[in-house]
Enzyme design. Sequence first.
Site, PDB file in Angstrom:
ATOM      1  N   LYS A 112       0.706  -1.003  -0.042  1.00 41.87           N
ATOM      2  CA  LYS A 112      -0.315  -0.092  -0.114  1.00 41.87           C
ATOM      3  C   LYS A 112       0.854   1.419   0.000  1.00 41.87           C
ATOM      4  O   LYS A 112       1.880   1.291   0.623  1.00 41.87           O
ATOM      5  CB  LYS A 112      -0.961  -0.127   1.221  1.00 41.87           C
TER       6      LYS A 112
ATOM      7  N   SER B  62      -9.826   1.957   3.036  1.00 43.99           N
ATOM      8  CA  SER B  62      -8.959   2.843   2.037  1.00 43.99           C
ATOM      9  C   SER B  62      -7.874   2.139   1.247  1.00 43.99           C
ATOM     10  O   SER B  62      -7.323   2.462   0.259  1.00 43.99           O
ATOM     11  CB  SER B  62      -8.051   3.779   2.858  1.00 43.99           C
TER      12      SER B  62
ATOM     13  N   SER C 147     -10.064  -0.288   7.086  1.00 37.23           N
ATOM     14  CA  SER C 147      -9.528  -0.083   5.768  1.00 37.23           C
ATOM     15  C   SER C 147      -8.854  -1.318   5.114  1.00 37.23           C
ATOM     16  O   SER C 147      -8.301  -1.183   3.884  1.00 37.23           O
ATOM     17  CB  SER C 147      -8.367   1.164   5.709  1.00 37.23           C
TER      18      SER C 147
END
Lengths: 95, 483
Positions: free
Chosen positions: B75, B150, B174
């Site tokens: 990420k 997210s 997330s």
Amino acid sequence: MAVDAKVVAQIAHLARLHIDENLVTEYASEMTRVLALAEAMDDVDTDNVEPMAHPTHAVQRLREDAVKETGQRDAFQAIAPAVEGGHYLVPQVIE
Amino acid sequence: MHKDTIATIRQNLASGQYSSTELCQHLLERIAAHKDINAFIEVNAEHALDAAGKADERRAAGAAEPLLGVPIAHKDIFCTRGVRTTCGSRMLENFVPPYNATVVDKLNAAGSVSLGKTNMDEFAMGSSNENSYFGAVANPWDTSRVPGGSSGGSAAAVAARLVPATTGTDTGGSIRQPAAFCGITGIKPTYGRVSRYGMIAFASSLDQGGAMATTAEDCALLLDSMAGFDENDSTSIDQPVDDYSGELNNSVKGLKIGLPKQYFGSDLSAAIADTLQQAIAELTKLGATFIDIDLQNQHLAVPAYYVVAPAECSSNLSRFDGVRYGHRCADPVDLEDLYKRSRAEGFGREVKRRILIGTYALSAGYYDAYYIKAQKIRNLISQDFTKAFAQVDMILGPTTPTPAFKLNENTSDPVAMYLNDIFTIPANLAGLPGISVPCGLVDNLPVGLQLVGNYFKEAQLLNVAHQFQQVTDWHTKMPASIT
């Protein structure tokens, strides 16, 4: 608690955030709605409840006061917007 | 070979079925062919192939690190030395960190090969990945829908079989919510289990890194190498790490699982409730027993979260000042103008909204009414869990109230968007570990069940998820376009 344009301006200044004039009303209404969500908490009596400081109640760990990291100024300043002679440059603050 | 799990990849690399270079080359071609999903912000093919080549050489020389030559992606919230790290923000559009996050170092040390950095909501603030400066991510199951957020890029990349596993972070859901929306498995460990060093901060008392992959077994293999104490993170927990992959085959017999009545109410779609009942039936067959429990303050989790998280975000993001790194506005007239315009230009709409809410909640006269009140509510929510864990080993519920929604469906109403995390936020507020596991399809869209464990019970969560995946095949389902 309704947030109005004046409050948005005050808070934006505290946050050092420029907000476009034409968006102030929208931010005010969005903030009002989110804060209204938070008002659900008002119905709960929390007089005898401690605020939670840490999920697993850990306390701050202390380390030995010894030098470990070496100077990385050049590496860090290589990614700065403006530097000179090891200093970060900003607009003039003192006349 | 893009459908292989890490467990299979390890065997195939060891047996010489294919090399890391061949596998990485194939996946890089897939990433290029699936650009429309927008799962990646940065792909560094040259760097990845170099690392894969070195892994192959090391294997030939007898090395055998646990993830040697295994492709993953990070990420874009994890700092990677020499590789641009944007956090999905214009503020960090050109930010190249001079150091690695501990998670990146640990996964490098385990031999993994990073293919690139995955897309995400700006500064991890969002539940749909629509808040990325680098554009929305499409859900591979239906490209008119969101992948969740997210960690939306991380979830979509795994679901589209572009990479077998990714890192993610979870502040209010997330990892788990995008895992559910994309039909993959994702675990958020106990707060403090995975180092936050070099993981760009959003809400420091809630943020936790974790693993996303198609199976619980792969999540365990990744977490084996990610978890552990880090003296560079002041909230890292100094206690031994369980053998996650070693405990996958434990029996589920006798396990007591709590069903909170608050998780099966009107907030939940009937179709998802049905899939959960089927999952409960499967786990019952495996020997688990179910007990109704009461988490009476759960309805206060979203209100408390949307005070605590913005408050901590407003404090954390004050570091972006246009002076030391990140975006700087052109021609500032004075220092205040430099701060205000750099931040206004660098941050997107949702981030600004949360900074304003957080600053308001922390400002003079409101601190007690909002922040302290929310921290007290947080304590009540945590106490509910403590009481529940006196009775049960873990808690089962839905990950999300609905399957993936349409792009732009919730963008006009922040509160509607926030309510997507109604079932995931409580675990963050209490600091507990949670995992989302695929448990069905609703209108051909994947949905997930969530297991929340007691502190440091990641091994137990992964074990139960793995056993569930031995008797179900939801985790093997793929978007129709994947061949």
